[in-house]
Design a protein around this motif. Sequence first.
Motif, mmCIF file in Angstrom:
data_model
loop_
_atom_site.group_PDB
_atom_site.id
_atom_site.type_symbol
_atom_site.label_atom_id
_atom_site.label_comp_id
_atom_site.label_asym_id
_atom_site.label_seq_id
_atom_site.Cartn_x
_atom_site.Cartn_y
_atom_site.Cartn_z
ATOM 1 N N ARG A 17 0.828 -1.208 0.000
ATOM 2 C CA ARG A 17 0.000 0.000 0.000
ATOM 3 C C ARG A 17 0.867 1.266 0.000
ATOM 4 O O ARG A 17 0.546 2.250 -0.642
ATOM 5 C CB ARG A 17 -0.902 -0.013 1.235
ATOM 6 N N GLN A 79 -6.714 0.015 5.410
ATOM 7 C CA GLN A 79 -7.304 1.116 6.178
ATOM 8 C C GLN A 79 -7.668 0.665 7.580
ATOM 9 O O GLN A 79 -7.614 1.457 8.525
ATOM 10 C CB GLN A 79 -8.541 1.654 5.474
ATOM 11 N N LYS A 83 -3.826 3.964 10.025
ATOM 12 C CA LYS A 83 -4.450 5.205 9.562
ATOM 13 C C LYS A 83 -3.763 5.706 8.302
ATOM 14 O O LYS A 83 -2.563 5.508 8.100
ATOM 15 C CB LYS A 83 -4.352 6.277 10.645
ATOM 16 N N GLU A 84 -4.533 6.370 7.468
ATOM 17 C CA GLU A 84 -4.006 6.902 6.206
ATOM 18 C C GLU A 84 -2.876 7.906 6.463
ATOM 19 O O GLU A 84 -1.896 7.952 5.718
ATOM 20 C CB GLU A 84 -5.138 7.565 5.418
ATOM 21 N N ASP A 88 0.912 7.733 4.932
ATOM 22 C CA ASP A 88 1.530 8.862 4.227
ATOM 23 C C ASP A 88 2.846 9.286 4.883
ATOM 24 O O ASP A 88 3.805 9.639 4.192
ATOM 25 C CB ASP A 88 0.578 10.055 4.158
#
Length: 110
Positions: A17, A79, A83-84, A88
Amino acid sequence: MADKHYSLADKYLLALRIIQPARVQDIEKTIIKIWPDEVESRSSRILQAIHKKMKDDNNLVPVRRGTYLLNAAGMLATQKLMKERDIDNIRMFLMKEQRRKYHKQARWLG
């Protein structure tokens, strides 16, 4: 870098991911960078088996030969794991490291 303890399958999903599209070898290198203390000697064989299972179950979307993306179900699974924002942050950490290596190489070349 990562606080929570994940299974190797979870690490596979998260690494894919973070750096997708990717090959299995890229995923293995990323797992070693993100979770360096938790990597086992037999993890390469296990990652190959996880990749084969994901491919057989149509959870991976082929981009080109040997390079894959996660499908929608895989994205939802990641997800639930992280957490996104954290995904990131890890992605930015890896990009900054890559940029440092590039600039060091560019200075060396002249």
